[in-house]
Design an enzyme around this catalytic site. Sequence first.
Site, PDB file in Angstrom:
ATOM      1  N   ARG A  68      -5.076  44.683  57.692  1.00  0.00           N
ATOM      2  CA  ARG A  68      -4.499  43.371  58.024  1.00  0.00           C
ATOM      3  C   ARG A  68      -4.059  43.383  59.487  1.00  0.00           C
ATOM      4  O   ARG A  68      -3.244  44.200  59.894  1.00  0.00           O
ATOM      5  CB  ARG A  68      -3.323  43.080  57.102  1.00  0.00           C
ATOM      6  CG  ARG A  68      -2.652  41.749  57.390  1.00  0.00           C
ATOM      7  CD  ARG A  68      -1.453  41.517  56.496  1.00  0.00           C
ATOM      8  NE  ARG A  68      -1.820  41.163  55.129  1.00  0.00           N
ATOM      9  CZ  ARG A  68      -0.949  41.132  54.120  1.00  0.00           C
ATOM     10  NH1 ARG A  68       0.305  41.441  54.320  1.00  0.00           N
ATOM     11  NH2 ARG A  68      -1.356  40.793  52.907  1.00  0.00           N
ATOM     12  N   ARG A 182      12.862  43.491  52.505  1.00  0.00           N
ATOM     13  CA  ARG A 182      11.684  42.872  51.879  1.00  0.00           C
ATOM     14  C   ARG A 182      10.847  42.256  52.979  1.00  0.00           C
ATOM     15  O   ARG A 182      11.243  42.227  54.152  1.00  0.00           O
ATOM     16  CB  ARG A 182      12.186  41.775  50.907  1.00  0.00           C
ATOM     17  CG  ARG A 182      11.266  41.404  49.743  1.00  0.00           C
ATOM     18  CD  ARG A 182      10.981  42.526  48.818  1.00  0.00           C
ATOM     19  NE  ARG A 182      10.362  42.104  47.572  1.00  0.00           N
ATOM     20  CZ  ARG A 182       9.045  42.008  47.367  1.00  0.00           C
ATOM     21  NH1 ARG A 182       8.189  42.269  48.339  1.00  0.00           N
ATOM     22  NH2 ARG A 182       8.583  41.652  46.187  1.00  0.00           N
ATOM     23  N   GLY A 452      -4.383  33.979  42.627  1.00  0.00           N
ATOM     24  CA  GLY A 452      -4.787  34.806  41.482  1.00  0.00           C
ATOM     25  C   GLY A 452      -3.672  35.266  40.575  1.00  0.00           C
ATOM     26  O   GLY A 452      -3.925  35.791  39.492  1.00  0.00           O
ATOM     27  N   CYS A 457       0.182  33.884  46.905  1.00  0.00           N
ATOM     28  CA  CYS A 457      -0.348  34.034  48.269  1.00  0.00           C
ATOM     29  C   CYS A 457      -1.216  32.836  48.659  1.00  0.00           C
ATOM     30  O   CYS A 457      -1.307  32.486  49.832  1.00  0.00           O
ATOM     31  CB  CYS A 457      -1.170  35.303  48.377  1.00  0.00           C
ATOM     32  SG  CYS A 457      -0.286  36.778  47.859  1.00  0.00           S
TER      33      CYS A 457
END
Length: 534
Positions: A68, A182, A452, A457
């Site tokens: 990424r 996080r 999904g 996302c």
Amino acid sequence: MTDTATTTTSLNKFEKFKAQKDGLAIKSEIEKFAALGWEAMDETDRDHRLKWVGVFFRPVTPGKFMMRLRMPNGILTSSQMSVLAQVVQRYGDDGCADITTRQNIQLRGIRIEDLPDIFNRFHAVGLTTIQSGMDNVRNITGDPVAGLDADELYDTRELVQQIQDMLTNKGEGNPEFSNLPRKFNIAIAGGRDNSVHAEINDLAFVPAFKEGSEDWVLGAGQEFSQSPIFGFNIVVGGFFSAKRCEAAIPLNAWILPEDVVAVCRAVLEVFRDHGSRANRQKSRLMWLIDEWGVEKFRAEVESRLGKSLLSAAAKDEIDWEKRDHIGVYKQKQAGLNYAGLNIPVGRLYAEDMFEIARLAEVYGSGEIRVTVEQNIVIPNISDSRLATFLTESLLERFSIDPGLLTRSLVSCTGAQFCNFALIETKNRALAMIKALEEDLTFTNPVRIHWTGCPNSCGQPQVADIGLMGTKTRKNGKTLEGVDIYMGGKVGKDAHLGTCVTKGIPCEDLQPVLQDLLIKNFGAKLKQEALVINS
Ligand code: SRM
Ligand code: SF4
């Protein structure tokens, strides 16, 4: 360290492995891992810590990693695109790339033994993957037509880059911000259409003018001005997770553009030092704001900032419907145009990437941009080159005028590469849209987002129709299915959609969607349209 989680025993397992060895330590071990091979690696290094350098182990395709990037404001050069293309090309059928919902690019098929070479190539063209996964700030989004749009209020490019440089120490890695409780999302809107989805970010800056007043100081040596002054209202705490989804709330603060980087730093310091490190499901910024109340949170940010924040401007400037930038548009620079190309579900192969780089070089200035809708923009095409540009064969696949469902289709990675996925998404999304466009006519685009699993996302909550993968039962069998979200509104008056129907088997979805499109979005059956027109 934290109000909520100070003892080692209450730390979650992620905090424990981060305390044992910092994620950024991985950076100096890449050569060693490349020599060792993925099978011999320590599992925590392989499955988690590598994400600090943007390398993701894919349990679905072991040994073939995902990388990424970071792509501030979604901007890259044709040379950078060519390097990305070269990297995926070497993996043949395993190699491809995806444009992500955070205006970014991910590469697939990566072998660990190639990482040293890949990082060298990235370094040579100014690309970085640093701190793009795990408990770091994700790619910072900005207006995709910043600096091109005649109606823009603020060119977000420089600020986005400055924030990234501050967070990552100019791409070298910054331990100050590499151990947040996080993940954390930041966006800056520069136009009137909220192209970045400010409301779904942990921290976002929204254009707003404030009346000048003698009560506040613009800065040493600056003249007091009577006319409204440009700045940003701040919203905080927006996020999606499997457990909870929230739109960002106002911080009741307005700042000048030159204070944006310092405010990002202050907010992140507060989150880093006070966010919960006990329960990972309750670690995003909004949980801290809930616990403290927004007033206390704001006061803590002011204390880190070392000055008080002005109250928010009465209204922000988001008063347009969201644009998708697909098509050809005049730029603010006379004689220049930008072209938005639809990349179906954001999927690119090496030859596409080389071609995009070539088009950007031959017709534009070599610049390429990506959008949160997983599409690309090629800016700076001169009027004189435009007609020839439009004859390029790549535009047959990556259209500037796609079907009204294809145009707005967004999909997360799904089961092909993501082990969280409950369903396959990208291919299914494409097949479904093709079938629906074959049967129906539309007068307006309908934004369909597939995701999904409940991690969201693919942002189903911002879509006209959001489809979230689930498992469902039919005739005693477990099948892939979706929960349907509706009512997501983007741009002006943005708000999140909610779940309206649960557990529709994917095999039964097409008629359900057809019905929704006809009843709610003015679609017509082609047969019917023929009868009316005849
Ligand atoms: Fe995401 C985790 C893909 C945008 C919420 N996301 C993952 C992982 C890393 C899980 C994994 O390790 O397999 C996925 C990698 C799959 C793969 O191989 O591609 C993944 N997320 C993506 C991307 C690629 C989806 C896409 O197809 O575009 C997006 C990459 C953005 C980027 O460039 O950095 C992506 N993820 C988002 C967004 C949308 C956004 O930011 O606007 C969200 C919801 C917004 C948010 O975060 O508040 C999102 N991803 C999550 C979550 C839930 C976070 C939470 O607080 O619980 C996870 C799971 C986690 O972090 O534990 C997750
Ligand atoms: Fe994977 Fe779920 Fe995110 Fe899709 S929504 S990329 S399936 S984690």
